[in-house]
Write a protein that holds these residues in place. Structure first.
Motif, PDB file in Angstrom:
ATOM      1  N   ILE A   1       3.808 -11.313   8.387  1.00  0.00           N
ATOM      2  CA  ILE A   1       4.656 -10.563   7.453  1.00  0.00           C
ATOM      3  C   ILE A   1       3.970 -10.440   6.092  1.00  0.00           C
ATOM      4  CG2 ILE A   1       6.829 -10.654   6.148  1.00  0.00           C
ATOM      5  CD1 ILE A   1       8.096 -11.859   8.713  1.00  0.00           C
ATOM      6  N   ALA A   2       3.352 -11.507   5.630  1.00  0.00           N
ATOM      7  CA  ALA A   2       2.628 -11.456   4.360  1.00  0.00           C
ATOM      8  C   ALA A   2       1.456 -10.478   4.441  1.00  0.00           C
ATOM      9  CB  ALA A   2       2.136 -12.851   3.980  1.00  0.00           C
ATOM     10  N   LEU A   3       0.752 -10.458   5.568  1.00  0.00           N
ATOM     11  CA  LEU A   3      -0.342  -9.497   5.748  1.00  0.00           C
ATOM     12  C   LEU A   3       0.162  -8.061   5.717  1.00  0.00           C
ATOM     13  CD1 LEU A   3      -2.643 -11.009   8.514  1.00  0.00           C
ATOM     14  CD2 LEU A   3      -3.228 -10.549   6.152  1.00  0.00           C
ATOM     15  N   LEU A   4       1.291  -7.801   6.358  1.00  0.00           N
ATOM     16  CA  LEU A   4       1.845  -6.447   6.364  1.00  0.00           C
ATOM     17  C   LEU A   4       2.266  -6.009   4.965  1.00  0.00           C
ATOM     18  CD1 LEU A   4       3.929  -6.506   9.658  1.00  0.00           C
ATOM     19  CD2 LEU A   4       1.775  -5.313   9.235  1.00  0.00           C
ATOM     20  N   VAL A   5       2.890  -6.896   4.212  1.00  0.00           N
ATOM     21  CA  VAL A   5       3.282  -6.568   2.838  1.00  0.00           C
ATOM     22  C   VAL A   5       2.045  -6.291   1.992  1.00  0.00           C
ATOM     23  CG1 VAL A   5       4.319  -7.548   0.742  1.00  0.00           C
ATOM     24  CG2 VAL A   5       5.467  -7.798   2.938  1.00  0.00           C
ATOM     25  N   HIS A   6       1.028  -7.107   2.161  1.00  0.00           N
ATOM     26  CA  HIS A   6      -0.222  -6.925   1.422  1.00  0.00           C
ATOM     27  C   HIS A   6      -0.900  -5.598   1.806  1.00  0.00           C
ATOM     28  CE1 HIS A   6      -3.558  -8.325  -0.961  1.00  0.00           C
ATOM     29  NE2 HIS A   6      -4.391  -8.109   0.046  1.00  0.00           N
ATOM     30  N   ALA A   7      -0.856  -5.260   3.074  1.00  0.00           N
ATOM     31  CA  ALA A   7      -1.465  -4.006   3.531  1.00  0.00           C
ATOM     32  C   ALA A   7      -0.739  -2.796   2.946  1.00  0.00           C
ATOM     33  CB  ALA A   7      -1.458  -3.941   5.053  1.00  0.00           C
ATOM     34  N   VAL A   8       0.577  -2.843   2.944  1.00  0.00           N
ATOM     35  CA  VAL A   8       1.355  -1.734   2.373  1.00  0.00           C
ATOM     36  C   VAL A   8       1.061  -1.605   0.885  1.00  0.00           C
ATOM     37  CG1 VAL A   8       3.711  -0.984   1.823  1.00  0.00           C
ATOM     38  CG2 VAL A   8       3.154  -1.779   4.121  1.00  0.00           C
ATOM     39  N   ARG A   9       0.991  -2.720   0.190  1.00  0.00           N
ATOM     40  CA  ARG A   9       0.682  -2.686  -1.248  1.00  0.00           C
ATOM     41  C   ARG A   9      -0.690  -2.086  -1.509  1.00  0.00           C
ATOM     42  NH1 ARG A   9      -0.811  -7.756  -4.708  1.00  0.00           N
ATOM     43  NH2 ARG A   9      -2.660  -7.254  -3.531  1.00  0.00           N
ATOM     44  N   ASP A  10      -1.703  -2.484  -0.717  1.00  0.00           N
ATOM     45  CA  ASP A  10      -3.045  -1.934  -0.888  1.00  0.00           C
ATOM     46  C   ASP A  10      -3.100  -0.445  -0.560  1.00  0.00           C
ATOM     47  OD1 ASP A  10      -4.139  -4.240  -1.845  1.00  0.00           O
ATOM     48  OD2 ASP A  10      -5.066  -4.842   0.052  1.00  0.00           O
ATOM     49  N   MET A  11      -2.375  -0.031   0.480  1.00  0.00           N
ATOM     50  CA  MET A  11      -2.357   1.399   0.824  1.00  0.00           C
ATOM     51  C   MET A  11      -1.700   2.214  -0.284  1.00  0.00           C
ATOM     52  SD  MET A  11      -1.668   1.779   4.878  1.00  0.00           S
ATOM     53  CE  MET A  11      -0.584   0.412   5.182  1.00  0.00           C
ATOM     54  N   LEU A  12      -0.607   1.715  -0.818  1.00  0.00           N
ATOM     55  CA  LEU A  12       0.057   2.430  -1.904  1.00  0.00           C
ATOM     56  C   LEU A  12      -0.823   2.501  -3.149  1.00  0.00           C
ATOM     57  CD1 LEU A  12       3.740   1.177  -1.624  1.00  0.00           C
ATOM     58  CD2 LEU A  12       2.843   3.449  -1.089  1.00  0.00           C
ATOM     59  N   SER A  13      -1.520   1.428  -3.455  1.00  0.00           N
ATOM     60  CA  SER A  13      -2.396   1.441  -4.625  1.00  0.00           C
ATOM     61  C   SER A  13      -3.559   2.401  -4.416  1.00  0.00           C
ATOM     62  CB  SER A  13      -2.892   0.035  -4.964  1.00  0.00           C
ATOM     63  OG  SER A  13      -3.769  -0.423  -3.961  1.00  0.00           O
ATOM     64  N   LEU A  14      -4.078   2.492  -3.205  1.00  0.00           N
ATOM     65  CA  LEU A  14      -5.146   3.453  -2.938  1.00  0.00           C
ATOM     66  C   LEU A  14      -4.641   4.883  -3.032  1.00  0.00           C
ATOM     67  CD1 LEU A  14      -7.126   1.845   0.019  1.00  0.00           C
ATOM     68  CD2 LEU A  14      -7.940   2.271  -2.297  1.00  0.00           C
ATOM     69  N   LEU A  15      -3.467   5.143  -2.503  1.00  0.00           N
ATOM     70  CA  LEU A  15      -2.909   6.500  -2.562  1.00  0.00           C
ATOM     71  C   LEU A  15      -2.566   6.909  -3.990  1.00  0.00           C
ATOM     72  CD1 LEU A  15      -0.551   6.484   0.547  1.00  0.00           C
ATOM     73  CD2 LEU A  15      -2.707   7.730   0.292  1.00  0.00           C
ATOM     74  N   LEU A  16      -2.028   5.996  -4.767  1.00  0.00           N
ATOM     75  CA  LEU A  16      -1.647   6.338  -6.137  1.00  0.00           C
ATOM     76  C   LEU A  16      -2.851   6.426  -7.072  1.00  0.00           C
ATOM     77  CD1 LEU A  16       1.594   4.206  -6.498  1.00  0.00           C
ATOM     78  CD2 LEU A  16       1.391   6.656  -6.066  1.00  0.00           C
ATOM     79  N   SER A  17      -3.930   5.701  -6.769  1.00  0.00           N
ATOM     80  CA  SER A  17      -5.117   5.753  -7.619  1.00  0.00           C
ATOM     81  C   SER A  17      -5.919   7.032  -7.407  1.00  0.00           C
ATOM     82  CB  SER A  17      -6.009   4.544  -7.368  1.00  0.00           C
ATOM     83  OG  SER A  17      -6.590   4.614  -6.087  1.00  0.00           O
ATOM     84  N   LYS A  18      -5.755   7.697  -6.267  1.00  0.00           N
ATOM     85  CA  LYS A  18      -6.476   8.947  -6.013  1.00  0.00           C
ATOM     86  C   LYS A  18      -5.864  10.131  -6.744  1.00  0.00           C
ATOM     87  CE  LYS A  18      -8.522   7.685  -1.645  1.00  0.00           C
ATOM     88  NZ  LYS A  18      -8.724   8.027  -0.253  1.00  0.00           N
ATOM     89  N   LYS A  19      -4.620  10.005  -7.182  1.00  0.00           N
ATOM     90  CA  LYS A  19      -3.955  11.123  -7.857  1.00  0.00           C
ATOM     91  C   LYS A  19      -4.385  11.271  -9.279  1.00  0.00           C
ATOM     92  CE  LYS A  19       0.107  11.374  -5.015  1.00  0.00           C
ATOM     93  NZ  LYS A  19       1.541  11.350  -4.935  1.00  0.00           N
TER      94      LYS A  19
END
Length: 101
Positions: A83-101
């Motif tokens: 569960i901690a890995l999944l939360v961390h993965a979602v956070r990293d994906m969101l940060s990557l998506l928001l940093s590209k904008k």
């Protein structure tokens, strides 16, 4: 600017490799220990925290539904880590998506 993005992606990949490596090493240790005399002995004293912990470990979730190991503590630990890995993965994906904008 492109150098900073490459460094961030390299650090991110390195961090994920370490995290997944630790997870796999812990799983190998659990596989080696599960079902042997090396399993930890959990104290079932009259302590409220120990009773609560035993109630969680003896729940259907860790004794019937999630059972890769025969020892319920290993099942609980693995579930919390995933569960901690999944939360961390979602956070990293969101940060990557928001940093590209």
């Amino acid at each position: 600017m492109s150098g900073a993005k490459k460094t961030y992606n390299t650090n991110l990949a390195k961090r994920w490799m370490i995290t997944i490596g630790i997870f796999l090493i812990v799983q190998l240790i659990f596989i080696a220990i599960d079902g042997t005399f090396l399993e930890p002995n959990i104290n079932d004293s009259d302590n409220l925290i120990a009773k609560f912990g035993r109630w969680i470990l003896d729940s259907k979730l860790f004794t019937q539904w999630i059972t890769p190991y025969s020892f319920p503590f290993f099942n609980m630990f693995m579930t919390i880590y995933v569960i901690a890995l999944l939360v961390h993965a979602v956070r990293d994906m969101l940060s990557l998506l928001l940093s590209k904008k």
